[in-house]
Structures are given as C-alpha cells and as structure tokens.
Write a protein that holds these residues in place. Structure first.
Motif, mmCIF file in Angstrom:
data_model
loop_
_atom_site.group_PDB
_atom_site.id
_atom_site.type_symbol
_atom_site.label_atom_id
_atom_site.label_comp_id
_atom_site.label_asym_id
_atom_site.label_seq_id
_atom_site.Cartn_x
_atom_site.Cartn_y
_atom_site.Cartn_z
ATOM 1 N N PRO A 12 41.351 63.965 -23.567
ATOM 2 C CA PRO A 12 41.251 64.743 -22.155
ATOM 3 C C PRO A 12 41.653 63.879 -21.100
ATOM 4 O O PRO A 12 42.670 64.268 -20.319
ATOM 5 N N GLY A 13 41.184 62.531 -20.913
ATOM 6 C CA GLY A 13 41.893 61.597 -20.009
ATOM 7 C C GLY A 13 43.161 61.112 -20.183
ATOM 8 O O GLY A 13 44.192 61.392 -19.114
ATOM 9 N N GLN A 14 43.646 61.337 -21.450
ATOM 10 C CA GLN A 14 45.194 61.005 -21.723
ATOM 11 C C GLN A 14 46.109 62.048 -21.383
ATOM 12 O O GLN A 14 46.960 62.027 -20.913
ATOM 13 N N ILE A 15 45.604 63.264 -21.573
ATOM 14 C CA ILE A 15 46.343 64.471 -21.184
ATOM 15 C C ILE A 15 46.362 64.750 -19.571
ATOM 16 O O ILE A 15 47.605 64.883 -19.294
ATOM 17 N N LEU A 16 45.281 64.349 -18.999
ATOM 18 C CA LEU A 16 45.325 64.433 -17.399
ATOM 19 C C LEU A 16 46.434 63.500 -17.017
ATOM 20 O O LEU A 16 47.237 63.702 -16.026
ATOM 21 N N ARG A 17 46.499 62.156 -17.715
ATOM 22 C CA ARG A 17 47.237 61.096 -17.118
ATOM 23 C C ARG A 17 48.756 61.534 -17.272
ATOM 24 O O ARG A 17 49.441 61.371 -16.339
ATOM 25 N N ARG A 18 48.889 62.136 -18.452
ATOM 26 C CA ARG A 18 50.535 62.461 -19.032
ATOM 27 C C ARG A 18 50.716 63.681 -17.981
ATOM 28 O O ARG A 18 51.711 63.647 -17.636
ATOM 29 N N LEU A 19 49.969 64.554 -17.707
ATOM 30 C CA LEU A 19 50.347 65.780 -16.835
ATOM 31 C C LEU A 19 50.654 65.359 -15.450
ATOM 32 O O LEU A 19 51.487 65.627 -14.710
ATOM 33 N N GLY A 20 49.722 64.380 -14.905
ATOM 34 C CA GLY A 20 49.910 63.625 -13.455
ATOM 35 C C GLY A 20 51.260 62.928 -13.540
ATOM 36 O O GLY A 20 52.137 63.160 -12.367
ATOM 37 N N LEU A 21 51.669 62.497 -14.439
ATOM 38 C CA LEU A 21 53.006 61.692 -14.527
ATOM 39 C C LEU A 21 54.129 62.681 -14.538
ATOM 40 O O LEU A 21 55.135 62.251 -13.861
ATOM 41 N N TRP A 22 53.976 63.640 -15.488
ATOM 42 C CA TRP A 22 55.006 64.405 -15.477
ATOM 43 C C TRP A 22 55.301 65.360 -13.976
ATOM 44 O O TRP A 22 56.155 65.445 -13.667
ATOM 45 N N ARG A 23 54.066 65.416 -13.506
ATOM 46 C CA ARG A 23 54.259 66.313 -12.119
ATOM 47 C C ARG A 23 54.720 65.434 -11.106
ATOM 48 O O ARG A 23 55.693 65.908 -10.466
ATOM 49 N N ALA A 24 54.225 64.079 -10.912
ATOM 50 C CA ALA A 24 54.809 63.403 -9.905
ATOM 51 C C ALA A 24 56.336 63.105 -10.190
ATOM 52 O O ALA A 24 57.069 62.994 -9.438
ATOM 53 N N THR A 25 56.829 62.794 -11.516
ATOM 54 C CA THR A 25 58.109 62.690 -11.901
ATOM 55 C C THR A 25 59.046 63.992 -11.389
ATOM 56 O O THR A 25 59.864 63.586 -10.868
ATOM 57 N N LEU A 26 58.529 65.242 -11.541
ATOM 58 C CA LEU A 26 59.405 66.343 -11.326
ATOM 59 C C LEU A 26 59.371 66.382 -9.597
ATOM 60 O O LEU A 26 60.479 66.799 -9.301
ATOM 61 N N TRP A 27 58.069 65.906 -9.152
ATOM 62 C CA TRP A 27 58.284 66.186 -7.500
ATOM 63 C C TRP A 27 59.384 65.140 -7.080
ATOM 64 O O TRP A 27 60.232 65.523 -6.193
ATOM 65 N N HIS A 28 59.246 64.019 -7.508
ATOM 66 C CA HIS A 28 60.264 62.983 -7.041
ATOM 67 C C HIS A 28 62.036 63.311 -7.194
ATOM 68 O O HIS A 28 62.543 62.908 -6.557
ATOM 69 N N ARG A 29 62.193 63.682 -8.570
ATOM 70 C CA ARG A 29 63.513 63.979 -9.004
ATOM 71 C C ARG A 29 64.061 65.245 -8.051
ATOM 72 O O ARG A 29 64.989 65.048 -7.564
ATOM 73 N N ALA A 30 63.115 65.993 -7.664
ATOM 74 C CA ALA A 30 63.332 67.228 -6.475
ATOM 75 C C ALA A 30 63.718 66.589 -5.227
ATOM 76 O O ALA A 30 64.348 67.215 -4.518
ATOM 77 N N HIS A 31 63.034 65.542 -4.862
ATOM 78 C CA HIS A 31 63.197 65.164 -3.518
ATOM 79 C C HIS A 31 63.795 64.080 -3.001
ATOM 80 O O HIS A 31 64.255 63.656 -1.748
ATOM 81 N N LEU A 32 64.010 63.016 -4.057
ATOM 82 C CA LEU A 32 64.861 61.869 -3.757
ATOM 83 C C LEU A 32 66.119 61.949 -3.798
ATOM 84 O O LEU A 32 66.736 62.938 -4.354
ATOM 85 N N GLY A 33 67.068 61.231 -3.250
ATOM 86 C CA GLY A 33 68.232 61.154 -3.192
ATOM 87 C C GLY A 33 69.034 61.227 -4.397
ATOM 88 O O GLY A 33 69.953 61.946 -4.737
#
Length: 187
Positions: A12-33
């Motif tokens: 469960p901890g590994q899944i949560l960490r991977r989901l957090g990484l995935w979500r943060a990466t998507l957010w930055h891809r959408a907002h950074l230059g």
C-alpha cells in the motif's frame, strides 16, 4: 510465505508513493513551460513562475525543491538527465542554466541575485550557468558572485562557493577553494 507477507505489508505504501509521483508529474507537465520525455517530479515541488521553466528529458526532481525569484519573470533551463534532490532551493532572479547530467544533492542553495550590503536594496540579478556533469554536494551554498561552474566540477558538501569554479575542479570549504582535479570523465 514470510516474504510474501512482508511484500504485501509494504505494497500500500509503495502504491501511494507511485500515485503521488504520477499525479505530481502530470501536474508539472501541464503547467511548466517545457518538460522533456521521462522527467518525473515527486509531490511537494514548487515553481513560483512555472511558465519560465524548461526541463529536459530524463530528469528527476525530489520533494521539497523550491524554485523562486525575487523580481520579474526569471528563467530556469535544466538539461537532460539532471537530478535535483530533496529540499534544494534554486533562486532564478538572474536566470539559471543547469547542464546535462548534473546532480544537486539535498538542501543545496543556489542564488542568482545579490542585495549588496543592505537587505532591502533592489536585488541585482546575476546570470548563473552550471555546466554538464557537475556534482553539487549536500548543503552547499552557491552565492551569486559565482557566475559559472565548469563542466564535471565537484562542489564539496557544506561548501560556500563565492567565485567561479573551473571545469573539472573539486572545491570544498568556506569559502570554497580548489582542493583537487577530477579525473577525465568519458563523454
């Protein structure tokens, strides 16, 4: 059987960490230059002016990294294969370029502006370029008077860098001084 139980407890901890990484990466891809292919971001990375940030391919940015500028729209350009570890602060007031395959260790601080001798004076921006294959050690402080760190240089942990660092130099101390030369690195 014991190994399976241990694995299931960690899952469960590994899944949560991977989901957090995935979500943060998507957010930055959408907002950074610009963000290159394969670059990833942990949760908790902050960019004050995301539109002025360009990140190359295959980079990894850890939680707690903060990128800010005191005045206007400042730029940050990061090459390919760069890793920026936890709690690093990058000041981009004067503009900052980080070359390919550079590693910035935990809690390092890089400044690109100076206030002179009065803390409330208007900041004086200073462009800073960090070369290819540079390693900046744990809790190193790169002051604005250092405008260039040459390719394949190493900045020792806890160093305070007050002037330019030549390519391949190993520097350490406060103020940082050349203590050696890095062996040639294959290109």
């Amino acid at each position: 059987m014991r190994d399976l139980i241990l694995l299931l407890r960690r899952l469960p901890g590994q899944i949560l960490r991977r989901l957090g990484l995935w979500r943060a990466t998507l957010w930055h891809r959408a907002h950074l230059g610009q963000v290159g292919a394969g670059s990833r971001f942990q949760p908790g990375v902050r960019f004050d002016d995301p539109g002025a940030v360009q990140i190359g391919a295959g980079c990894y940015i850890w939680r707690g990294v903060a990128v800010s500028a005191e005045t206007g729209r400042a730029g940050l350009r990061i090459g390919d294969g760069v890793q920026i570890n936890r709690d690093v602060h990058l000041d981009t007031t004067g503009g900052l370029v980080i070359g390919d395959d550079t590693l910035i260790s935990e809690a390092a601080v890089i400044y690109t502006h100076d206030h002179g001798l009065h803390p409330w004076s208007v900041p004086e921006p200073m462009v800073k370029t960090i070369g290819t294959g540079v390693w900046i050690g744990l809790r190193a402080v790169i002051l604005p008077q250092c405008r260039r760190i040459g390719d394949h240089a190493v900045i020792g942990a806890g160093s305070v860098v007050t002037r330019d660092v030549p390519a391949g130099a190993v520097v350490a101390g406060n103020p940082a001084r050349i203590i050696g030369q890095r062996a040639k690195v294959a290109a």
